[in-house]
Design a protein around this motif. Structure first.
Motif, PDB file in Angstrom:
ATOM      1  N   LYS A   1       8.036 -25.059  19.033  1.00 13.97           N
ATOM      2  CA  LYS A   1       6.998 -26.048  18.727  1.00 13.97           C
ATOM      3  C   LYS A   1       7.413 -27.437  19.215  1.00 13.97           C
ATOM      4  CE  LYS A   1       4.274 -27.759  14.844  1.00 13.97           C
ATOM      5  NZ  LYS A   1       4.080 -27.693  13.390  1.00 13.97           N
ATOM      6  N   ALA A   2       8.692 -27.782  19.012  1.00 14.71           N
ATOM      7  CA  ALA A   2       9.185 -29.079  19.473  1.00 14.71           C
ATOM      8  C   ALA A   2       9.159 -29.164  20.994  1.00 14.71           C
ATOM      9  CB  ALA A   2      10.596 -29.318  18.947  1.00 14.71           C
ATOM     10  N   ALA A   3       9.447 -28.046  21.657  1.00 14.08           N
ATOM     11  CA  ALA A   3       9.421 -28.036  23.122  1.00 14.08           C
ATOM     12  C   ALA A   3       8.001 -28.245  23.647  1.00 14.08           C
ATOM     13  CB  ALA A   3       9.999 -26.730  23.647  1.00 14.08           C
ATOM     14  N   LYS A   4       7.008 -27.708  22.952  1.00  8.62           N
ATOM     15  CA  LYS A   4       5.615 -27.880  23.375  1.00  8.62           C
ATOM     16  C   LYS A   4       5.135 -29.314  23.187  1.00  8.62           C
ATOM     17  CE  LYS A   4       4.054 -23.174  22.505  1.00  8.62           C
ATOM     18  NZ  LYS A   4       3.200 -22.320  21.666  1.00  8.62           N
ATOM     19  N   LYS A   5       5.665 -30.012  22.171  1.00 11.82           N
ATOM     20  CA  LYS A   5       5.224 -31.376  21.883  1.00 11.82           C
ATOM     21  C   LYS A   5       5.940 -32.424  22.735  1.00 11.82           C
ATOM     22  CE  LYS A   5       5.676 -31.710  17.331  1.00 11.82           C
ATOM     23  NZ  LYS A   5       5.499 -32.091  15.935  1.00 11.82           N
ATOM     24  N   SER A   6       6.812 -32.011  23.608  1.00  8.72           N
ATOM     25  CA  SER A   6       7.586 -32.954  24.415  1.00  8.72           C
ATOM     26  C   SER A   6       6.668 -33.761  25.333  1.00  8.72           C
ATOM     27  CB  SER A   6       8.621 -32.196  25.254  1.00  8.72           C
ATOM     28  OG  SER A   6       9.299 -33.099  26.087  1.00  8.72           O
ATOM     29  N   PRO A   7       6.829 -35.087  25.348  1.00  7.59           N
ATOM     30  CA  PRO A   7       5.977 -35.917  26.206  1.00  7.59           C
ATOM     31  C   PRO A   7       6.452 -35.955  27.664  1.00  7.59           C
ATOM     32  CG  PRO A   7       7.470 -37.307  24.981  1.00  7.59           C
ATOM     33  CD  PRO A   7       7.697 -35.893  24.503  1.00  7.59           C
ATOM     34  N   LEU A   8       7.507 -35.229  27.973  1.00 10.90           N
ATOM     35  CA  LEU A   8       8.068 -35.271  29.323  1.00 10.90           C
ATOM     36  C   LEU A   8       7.269 -34.375  30.267  1.00 10.90           C
ATOM     37  CD1 LEU A   8      11.863 -35.003  28.482  1.00 10.90           C
ATOM     38  CD2 LEU A   8      10.541 -37.060  28.887  1.00 10.90           C
ATOM     39  N   THR A   9       7.237 -34.784  31.514  1.00  7.42           N
ATOM     40  CA  THR A   9       6.617 -33.944  32.537  1.00  7.42           C
ATOM     41  C   THR A   9       7.577 -32.814  32.887  1.00  7.42           C
ATOM     42  OG1 THR A   9       7.541 -35.210  34.367  1.00  7.42           O
ATOM     43  CG2 THR A   9       5.403 -35.940  33.487  1.00  7.42           C
ATOM     44  N   ASP A  10       7.079 -31.843  33.644  1.00 10.59           N
ATOM     45  CA  ASP A  10       7.943 -30.730  34.047  1.00 10.59           C
ATOM     46  C   ASP A  10       9.104 -31.210  34.908  1.00 10.59           C
ATOM     47  OD1 ASP A  10       6.519 -28.834  32.656  1.00 10.59           O
ATOM     48  OD2 ASP A  10       5.220 -28.317  34.361  1.00 10.59           O
ATOM     49  N   GLY A  11       8.856 -32.192  35.762  1.00  9.23           N
ATOM     50  CA  GLY A  11       9.930 -32.741  36.594  1.00  9.23           C
ATOM     51  C   GLY A  11      11.005 -33.426  35.765  1.00  9.23           C
ATOM     52  N   GLN A  12      10.594 -34.165  34.741  1.00  7.34           N
ATOM     53  CA  GLN A  12      11.563 -34.833  33.873  1.00  7.34           C
ATOM     54  C   GLN A  12      12.367 -33.813  33.066  1.00  7.34           C
ATOM     55  OE1 GLN A  12       8.747 -37.317  31.823  1.00  7.34           O
ATOM     56  NE2 GLN A  12       9.410 -39.156  32.938  1.00  7.34           N
ATOM     57  N   LYS A  13      11.701 -32.752  32.625  1.00  9.71           N
ATOM     58  CA  LYS A  13      12.423 -31.702  31.900  1.00  9.71           C
ATOM     59  C   LYS A  13      13.441 -31.026  32.801  1.00  9.71           C
ATOM     60  CE  LYS A  13       8.776 -30.500  28.625  1.00  9.71           C
ATOM     61  NZ  LYS A  13       7.856 -29.446  28.188  1.00  9.71           N
ATOM     62  N   ARG A  14      13.041 -30.745  34.037  1.00 12.99           N
ATOM     63  CA  ARG A  14      13.949 -30.105  34.985  1.00 12.99           C
ATOM     64  C   ARG A  14      15.135 -31.018  35.294  1.00 12.99           C
ATOM     65  NH1 ARG A  14      10.383 -27.708  37.594  1.00 12.99           N
ATOM     66  NH2 ARG A  14       9.648 -29.435  38.862  1.00 12.99           N
ATOM     67  N   LEU A  15      14.867 -32.320  35.454  1.00 13.80           N
ATOM     68  CA  LEU A  15      15.943 -33.275  35.708  1.00 13.80           C
ATOM     69  C   LEU A  15      16.905 -33.334  34.523  1.00 13.80           C
ATOM     70  CD1 LEU A  15      17.121 -35.446  37.592  1.00 13.80           C
ATOM     71  CD2 LEU A  15      15.672 -37.100  36.393  1.00 13.80           C
ATOM     72  N   SER A  16      16.360 -33.325  33.308  1.00 13.46           N
ATOM     73  CA  SER A  16      17.215 -33.321  32.112  1.00 13.46           C
ATOM     74  C   SER A  16      18.061 -32.059  32.048  1.00 13.46           C
ATOM     75  CB  SER A  16      16.374 -33.420  30.844  1.00 13.46           C
ATOM     76  OG  SER A  16      15.754 -34.668  30.753  1.00 13.46           O
ATOM     77  N   GLN A  17      17.482 -30.944  32.424  1.00 14.14           N
ATOM     78  CA  GLN A  17      18.224 -29.686  32.402  1.00 14.14           C
ATOM     79  C   GLN A  17      19.366 -29.713  33.425  1.00 14.14           C
ATOM     80  OE1 GLN A  17      15.784 -26.281  33.125  1.00 14.14           O
ATOM     81  NE2 GLN A  17      17.457 -24.835  32.854  1.00 14.14           N
ATOM     82  N   TYR A  18      19.100 -30.185  34.613  1.00 13.15           N
ATOM     83  CA  TYR A  18      20.152 -30.258  35.633  1.00 13.15           C
ATOM     84  C   TYR A  18      21.238 -31.257  35.231  1.00 13.15           C
ATOM     85  CZ  TYR A  18      17.036 -27.585  38.656  1.00 13.15           C
ATOM     86  OH  TYR A  18      16.232 -26.625  39.185  1.00 13.15           O
ATOM     87  N   ALA A  19      20.837 -32.371  34.616  1.00 15.35           N
ATOM     88  CA  ALA A  19      21.822 -33.350  34.146  1.00 15.35           C
ATOM     89  C   ALA A  19      22.675 -32.748  33.035  1.00 15.35           C
ATOM     90  CB  ALA A  19      21.116 -34.612  33.657  1.00 15.35           C
ATOM     91  N   ALA A  20      22.064 -31.935  32.169  1.00 16.09           N
ATOM     92  CA  ALA A  20      22.830 -31.257  31.115  1.00 16.09           C
ATOM     93  C   ALA A  20      23.856 -30.318  31.731  1.00 16.09           C
ATOM     94  CB  ALA A  20      21.890 -30.485  30.188  1.00 16.09           C
ATOM     95  N   TYR A  21      23.432 -29.548  32.736  1.00 18.20           N
ATOM     96  CA  TYR A  21      24.377 -28.654  33.407  1.00 18.20           C
ATOM     97  C   TYR A  21      25.493 -29.440  34.074  1.00 18.20           C
ATOM     98  CZ  TYR A  21      20.914 -24.949  32.705  1.00 18.20           C
ATOM     99  OH  TYR A  21      20.047 -24.045  32.160  1.00 18.20           O
ATOM    100  N   GLY A  22      25.171 -30.622  34.615  1.00 21.04           N
ATOM    101  CA  GLY A  22      26.206 -31.476  35.198  1.00 21.04           C
ATOM    102  C   GLY A  22      27.204 -31.956  34.157  1.00 21.04           C
ATOM    103  N   CYS A  23      26.698 -32.299  32.969  1.00 18.33           N
ATOM    104  CA  CYS A  23      27.595 -32.716  31.883  1.00 18.33           C
ATOM    105  C   CYS A  23      28.512 -31.576  31.461  1.00 18.33           C
ATOM    106  CB  CYS A  23      26.781 -33.201  30.682  1.00 18.33           C
ATOM    107  SG  CYS A  23      25.992 -34.796  30.917  1.00 18.33           S
ATOM    108  N   PHE A  24      27.950 -30.357  31.382  1.00 13.23           N
ATOM    109  CA  PHE A  24      28.782 -29.207  31.034  1.00 13.23           C
ATOM    110  C   PHE A  24      29.810 -28.932  32.125  1.00 13.23           C
ATOM    111  CE2 PHE A  24      24.897 -27.711  28.516  1.00 13.23           C
ATOM    112  CZ  PHE A  24      25.330 -28.370  27.380  1.00 13.23           C
ATOM    113  N   ALA A  25      29.454 -29.182  33.379  1.00 12.51           N
ATOM    114  CA  ALA A  25      30.399 -29.000  34.479  1.00 12.51           C
ATOM    115  C   ALA A  25      31.552 -30.002  34.369  1.00 12.51           C
ATOM    116  CB  ALA A  25      29.691 -29.154  35.820  1.00 12.51           C
TER     117      ALA A  25
END
Length: 110
Positions: free
Chosen positions: A69-93
């Motif tokens: 439900k929280a993921a559906k209410k996110s005000p981010l666009t798909d591009g912003q979500k994808r960028l956040s996901q890649y940045a998260a993977y970079g942090c884990f790296a």
């Protein structure tokens, strides 16, 4: 007579403090970015003995539903979500590289 090299002790202390700060900071930022991307990690409950409280299946389903439900209410666009996901993977790296670097330092004694 035992002689303590205090400068080496301070070097090891500073390196350990710096490495732990890097790992904890980048891991927490990575988790935050992963949640921001709408991919919050939901861990299945484990069965433990003794006094550890275990969540029920109903509570686990409720947590998964709340995350969706929280993921559906996110005000981010798909591009912003994808960028956040890649940045998260970079942090884990970065976390993995810090841990791997520490292990290599131990093995090769440098």
């Amino acid at each position: 007579m035992i002689v303590i090299n205090w400068f080496a002790f301070v070097q090891v202390f500073a390196a350990a403090l710096l490495a732990s700060t890097i790992v904890v900071t980048f891991y927490s930022v990575g988790l935050r970015l992963l949640v921001r991307a709408g991919r919050s990690p939901v861990v299945a409950p484990a069965e433990f003995t003794d006094a550890i409280t275990v969540i029920s299946e109903k509570e686990a389903r409720r947590a998964e539903k709340a995350a969706a439900k929280a993921a559906k209410k996110s005000p981010l666009t798909d591009g912003q979500k994808r960028l956040s996901q890649y940045a998260a993977y970079g942090c884990f790296a970065v976390c993995g590289a810090a841990v791997l670097g520490g292990i290599l330092l131990i093995f090769f004694n440098h």
